[in-house]
Design an enzyme around this catalytic site. Structure first.
Site, PDB file in Angstrom:
ATOM      1  N   PRO A 109       5.731   1.589   3.728  1.00 11.84           N
ATOM      2  CA  PRO A 109       5.471   2.947   4.230  1.00 11.84           C
ATOM      3  C   PRO A 109       6.317   3.990   3.492  1.00 11.84           C
ATOM      4  O   PRO A 109       7.511   3.815   3.314  1.00 11.84           O
ATOM      5  CB  PRO A 109       5.886   2.867   5.703  1.00 11.84           C
ATOM      6  CG  PRO A 109       6.001   1.423   6.020  1.00 11.84           C
ATOM      7  CD  PRO A 109       6.309   0.723   4.733  1.00 11.84           C
ATOM      8  N   GLU A 110       5.668   5.025   3.044  1.00 11.67           N
ATOM      9  CA  GLU A 110       6.340   6.140   2.372  1.00 11.67           C
ATOM     10  C   GLU A 110       6.386   7.318   3.348  1.00 11.67           C
ATOM     11  O   GLU A 110       5.865   7.241   4.464  1.00 11.67           O
ATOM     12  CB  GLU A 110       5.564   6.513   1.105  1.00 11.67           C
ATOM     13  CG  GLU A 110       5.561   5.430   0.039  1.00 11.67           C
ATOM     14  CD  GLU A 110       6.866   5.374  -0.755  1.00 11.67           C
ATOM     15  OE1 GLU A 110       7.665   6.331  -0.658  1.00 11.67           O
ATOM     16  OE2 GLU A 110       7.075   4.392  -1.458  1.00 11.67           O
TER      17      GLU A 110
END
Ligand code: ZN
Length: 272
Positions: free
Chosen positions: A2-3
């Site tokens: 996840p960014e």
């Protein structure tokens, strides 16, 4: 992994379910994460109301009426689900935050690189948040800022913008895409990029992140129960992962290089 956009999407998704809710209890089934879940977490947050949410970099914050904040990091593989109390457990369901309305926020993390921590109200800064660069959507972040910090730096501009001490959120994909849109070659020395070009780059970083957040919004229904689809940004990529394929603007084959140990993609014609 996840960014920033995915974390922001998750934040927006869970907020309506948690805001204003009282924490009935916290159940920790596995405390061995990237950093251990505090042993007294339940005692410290039980009965407290979640008054709001925020995000700092890739950290999700649940603000409690005590002034304490729950700090959640999704790590490599972490997911948050909003479920009903008693929802059947599956492997890697490590932490449940049970709310007073029969729902719970479940943290699921197969690789356990994530974290659930407490930032106490009397701690002026959480150690994990110290030294982080500004948020890309903050007033502090603009071309002038990037230009000022980059003077005298010989590191590649891509490495420079991916440094979380410079700005948070410009992960590998987003850095590659924003550099393409700004027409800047990723290998160029950060100190050689002019201020007007940094003005454009700062705006493109915001655009790319914002588009990913907006697109993530369309998957909100999914994560609050089922699979939190990732990789939704991929269909709109100009360069990332497209080596040897024709540039979408000029048809020149996209090149791949390793910069700062990260795969980097650019158009040799569009990016100078
Ligand atoms: Zn091109």
């Amino acid at each position: 992994m996840p960014e920033l956009p995915e974390v922001e999407t998750v934040r927006r998704g869970i907020t309506p379910f948690v805001e204003g809710r009282r924490i009935r209890s916290v159940v920790v089934r596995e405390s061995r994460m990237r950093w251990p879940v505090p042993a007294l977490l339940n005692e410290q947050v039980q009965g407290r109301t979640i008054v709001g949410t925020s995000r700092r970099g890739k950290y999700l914050l649940l603000h409690l009426d005590s002034g304490d904040r729950l700090l959640i990091h999704l790590g490599m593989s972490g997911r948050l689900f909003v479920l009903d109390h008693g929802h059947p457990l599956v492997k890697h369901d490590h932490v449940d935050i049970e709310l007073d309305d029969g729902k719970l926020l479940r943290f699921h993390d197969p690789r356990r690189f994530g974290a659930v921590l407490l930032w106490l109200h009397d701690e002026p800064a959480h150690p994990l948040l110290i030294g982080m660069g500004p948020e890309p959507f903050s007033d502090e972040f603009d071309g002038t800022y990037l230009h000022r910090l980059s003077r005298g730096r010989s590191a590649a501009v891509k490495t420079f913008v991916m440094d979380g001490r410079i700005v948070v959120g410009a992960g590998n994909i987003y850095a590659a895409e924003s550099l393409f849109r700004a027409g800047i070659r990723p290998t160029r020395a950060a100190g050689d990029v002019s201020r007007p070009r940094y003005d454009v780059l700062a705006q493109k970083i915001r655009d790319v992140l914002n588009e990913a957040i907006v697109q993530g919004g369309t998957t909100l229904r999914d994560f609050a129960g089922a699979d939190g689809a990732s990789g939704y940004f991929q269909q709109d990529l100009y360069v990332y992962g497209r080596d040897t394929l024709p540039c979408r603007r000029c048809a020149t084959p996209i090149k791949r290089l390793v910069i700062g140990q990260r795969s980097s993609f650019f158009c040799p014609k569009c990016q100078r």
